[in-house]
Design a protein around this motif. Structure first.
Motif, mmCIF file in Angstrom:
data_model
loop_
_atom_site.group_PDB
_atom_site.id
_atom_site.type_symbol
_atom_site.label_atom_id
_atom_site.label_comp_id
_atom_site.label_asym_id
_atom_site.label_seq_id
_atom_site.Cartn_x
_atom_site.Cartn_y
_atom_site.Cartn_z
ATOM 1 N N MET A 1 0.836 -1.204 0.000
ATOM 2 C CA MET A 1 0.000 0.000 0.000
ATOM 3 C C MET A 1 0.874 1.260 0.000
ATOM 4 N N VAL A 4 -0.001 7.985 1.064
ATOM 5 C CA VAL A 4 -0.808 9.029 0.437
ATOM 6 C C VAL A 4 -0.174 10.377 0.767
ATOM 7 N N PRO A 5 0.350 11.075 -0.239
ATOM 8 C CA PRO A 5 0.936 12.385 0.054
ATOM 9 C C PRO A 5 -0.169 13.372 0.428
ATOM 10 N N LEU A 6 0.158 14.250 1.346
ATOM 11 C CA LEU A 6 -0.858 15.205 1.797
ATOM 12 C C LEU A 6 -0.917 16.388 0.842
ATOM 13 N N HIS A 7 -2.095 16.660 0.347
ATOM 14 C CA HIS A 7 -2.293 17.777 -0.568
ATOM 15 C C HIS A 7 -3.434 18.620 -0.031
ATOM 16 N N PRO B 3 -0.357 -0.309 8.180
ATOM 17 C CA PRO B 3 -0.759 0.137 6.857
ATOM 18 C C PRO B 3 -0.014 -0.555 5.721
ATOM 19 N N SER B 6 -1.246 -4.616 4.887
ATOM 20 C CA SER B 6 -2.623 -4.982 4.603
ATOM 21 C C SER B 6 -2.911 -4.957 3.105
ATOM 22 N N SER B 7 -3.620 -5.986 2.630
ATOM 23 C CA SER B 7 -4.033 -5.967 1.235
ATOM 24 C C SER B 7 -5.491 -5.545 1.128
ATOM 25 N N PHE B 8 -6.052 -5.168 2.263
ATOM 26 C CA PHE B 8 -7.439 -4.724 2.253
ATOM 27 C C PHE B 8 -7.535 -3.212 2.068
ATOM 28 N N ALA B 9 -8.486 -2.800 1.243
ATOM 29 C CA ALA B 9 -8.687 -1.377 1.034
ATOM 30 C C ALA B 9 -9.447 -0.776 2.216
ATOM 31 N N THR B 34 -8.824 -4.856 -2.009
ATOM 32 C CA THR B 34 -8.554 -3.832 -3.016
ATOM 33 C C THR B 34 -9.132 -4.271 -4.359
ATOM 34 N N LEU B 69 -7.409 2.218 3.157
ATOM 35 C CA LEU B 69 -6.069 2.251 2.562
ATOM 36 C C LEU B 69 -5.013 2.465 3.643
ATOM 37 N N GLY B 70 -5.231 1.858 4.783
ATOM 38 C CA GLY B 70 -4.268 1.954 5.875
ATOM 39 C C GLY B 70 -4.374 3.231 6.694
ATOM 40 N N LEU B 71 -5.281 4.140 6.295
ATOM 41 C CA LEU B 71 -5.418 5.416 7.014
ATOM 42 C C LEU B 71 -6.503 5.306 8.076
ATOM 43 N N ARG B 79 -5.759 13.177 4.578
ATOM 44 C CA ARG B 79 -5.292 12.250 3.537
ATOM 45 C C ARG B 79 -6.441 11.397 3.020
ATOM 46 N N VAL B 83 -8.330 10.294 -1.159
ATOM 47 C CA VAL B 83 -8.368 8.984 -1.809
ATOM 48 C C VAL B 83 -9.732 8.317 -1.702
#
Lengths: 253, 314
Positions: A1, A4-7, B3, B6-9, B34, B69-71, B79, B83
């Motif tokens: 995975m 994710v860059p912060l924008h 994060p 994991s292969s899970f979205a 994913t 996505l790991g967040l 972030r 996404v």
């Protein structure tokens, strides 16, 4: 995975939102009549009797009518229009919808404030132009302080507007509460004629509230007289109290 | 749940949310792979919308955690918003702005938005590009709402009641849009109470009832759980002799309603029932044979019907 860059939304987003706000304002023509039209009527009604010179080469029009008209434009936009827009956004879920995008709520708020400021500039500019061309108005004796006072009045009125937006549960109640606040501030601040006709305590309070304080300070700057500290304190206190109260009660949903 | 491994979205871990005394979501756990199209199916009030609002980080759970996505959806919101595309149910937009203006505005929030013209075309709104939001039909508003969820090239999309209020043609168009998302590797969380939609689009489905996941399987796996594979309904001119069908090996359940008889079972049920009736000399006036559907599975697993029509009127 991947990371994710912060924008954060940049100038492009700010501009796009502001342009959209202005398009919405311009398409809601009824909303423009009050802040632009009403002060113009007051100006036209009062200007004919405003030719008398009161000192420093400034007339009644310069020292009393124009400060009042300018304060009205500012108060109308900040206390009535902006809260109704924000309440409409909240009611219809627009803020919620924006909440799931990278746009921060601050983006919406700033766009509102800037769009409002442009409306005020249009209202003040139009009134000034008419006064200048049709009624031989004079510029303020002290331009710098006049602009400073105007800016402080704008900030104070926005603080009041944010309190209205924070407390109003629906768009209609935002308009109702906003109008009540507008007339309460206006009535005690000399919008309907001299404060002399008001009971003494009410007049004293009205002098410190943003309408009375703003129009008096502006009047003093126009006449070239010293600006009363009480006016400036009143405006500043309004900014602080309004910010604190609205920050405590404002809801995005 | 780190994060990087994991292969899970989407990972939902024992989520719990109550509103006052009412428990909206209870111990909900699920993982979405994913690129998967994952359905969340349930009746109104089953906790679907609360679940996706928790996944979108819009509400704070009482207990449990969500990672997209790991967040962490509460702590890494800035972030996450880049996404995760979200189409909310009944979201209104500024009424005086046009379709193109709104697509451009929402696009401006993202670093690399889809070209407005292309996106508008993909949801079939090209002819309405200059129409104000307030003048759009319900279906067009819905399509715009989906376009806005996709404008930032999200890697995970939540679509809440994707096709509610759309006519059949628009519905098919939306389904094609979702299938294109699958092809481009986007993970989709689809909230629905339309069985047909879930059966057609979803790789896996979580069945929600009273805030809990009562089943989590592929649509065909859920259908198998309905407990039967075939259903034959028929009417007869004369009563069916007692015990005639009960003895058949293929038959599992019989329900009689006046002269209408419904038989559920497996194997070649229709053939077995027809032969038995002919041999007994019973004249059959009307026969219907059907495969079990997700709808039946829903009834079998929750004890009540999904009834999308009734839900929509509400």
């Amino acid at each position: 995975m991947t990371e994710v860059p912060l924008h954060r939304p940049g100038p492009r987003a700010w501009t796009a939102l502001l342009v959209c706000e202005l398009k919405m304002v311009s398409r809601d023509t009824a909303g423009l009549i009050v802040p632009l039209g009403l002060p113009m009527i007051i100006l036209l009604m009062s200007a004919s009797q405003g030719g008398r010179v009161v000192g420093n080469g400034r007339t009644v029009l310069d020292v009393y009518v124009l400060p009042l008209v300018f304060t009205m434009v500012v108060a109308m936009t900040a206390v009535v229009n902006m809260p109704s827009f924000l309440a409409y956004y909240r009611r219809t879920g627009i803020l919620r919808r924006l909440g799931v995008t990278p746009a921060s709520p601050a983006l919406v708020l700033v766009a509102q404030v800037v769009a409002g400021a442009l409306q005020m500039a249009a209202g003040v500019g139009a009134a000034w132009l008419v006064a200048l061309l049709a009624f031989d108005a004079n510029a303020p004796a002290r331009v710098g302080p006049a602009l400073g006072v105007l800016a402080l009045t704008v900030t104070a009125m926005y603080a009041v507007g944010m309190v209205v937006a924070a407390l109003a549960p629906t768009p209609n109640s935002a308009i109702a509460i906003g109008l009540c606040a507008f007339f309460a501030l206006g009535a005690t601040g000399g919008m309907f004629g001299g404060r002399d006709s008001l009971p003494e305590p009410l007049a004293a309070i009205g002098d410190r509230l943003p309408f009375g304080a703003g129009s008096q300070a502006l009047s003093a700057a126009w006449a070239g007289a010293p600006i009363e500290a009480g006016s400036l304190i009143g405006l500043s206190v309004t900014v602080v109290v309004g910010s604190v109260v609205s920050a405590a009660f404002f809801r995005w949903e | 749940m780190t994060p990087t491994t994991s292969s899970f979205a989407v990972e939902v871990d024992r989520l719990h949310k109550r509103y006052g005394p009412k428990v909206a979501v209870e111990e909900v756990s699920l993982s979405v792979a994913t690129g998967e199209i994952f359905g969340i199916l349930g009746r109104n009030g089953a906790g679907k919308t609360t679940t996706v609002e928790l996944i979108a980080g819009l509400r704070k759970p009482d207990r449990g955690a969500v990672r997209v996505l790991g967040l962490d959806v509460r702590r890494d919101r800035a972030r996450l918003r880049q996404v995760l595309g979200v189409q909310l149910q009944n979201a209104t937009l500024p009424s005086a702005l046009t379709v193109t203006e709104l697509v451009r505005l929402f696009g401006s929030f993202y670093p690399d938005p889809l070209p407005p013209g292309e996106l508008i075309e993909s949801v079939g709104l090209t002819a309405s590009g200059r129409t104000r939001f307030e003048k759009l039909s319900g279906g067009q508003q819905q399509r715009l709402s989906i376009a806005l969820a996709l404008v930032g090239r999200p890697r995970v999309v939540i679509l809440d009641e994707l096709t509610t209020g759309l006519d059949p043609e628009a519905r098919r168009q939306m389904w094609a849009t979702v299938e294109r998302l699958r092809e481009s590797g986007v993970t989709v969380l689809l909230v629905s109470h339309a069985m047909e939609e879930v059966e057609r689009l979803c790789d896996r489905v979580a069945l929600l009832d009273a805030g809990r996941v009562v089943a989590l399987d592929s649509p065909s796996g859920l259908v198998r759980r309905a407990g039967f594979a075939q259903r034959v309904t028929f009417r007869t001119a004369t009563p069916v002799p007692c015990g005639l069908l009960e003895g058949l090996g293929e038959v599992e359940r019989i329900r009689a309603d006046g002269d209408r008889v419904t038989v559920e079972g497996h194997g070649d049920l229709l053939q077995a029932v027809s032969v038995a009736l002919v041999r007994a000399g019973v004249t059959v006036t009307e026969t219907r044979s059907e495969q079990a559907t997700l709808d039946d599975a829903f009834v079998a697993l929750t004890g009540h019907r999904l009834d999308p029509e009734e839900e929509r009127v509400r």
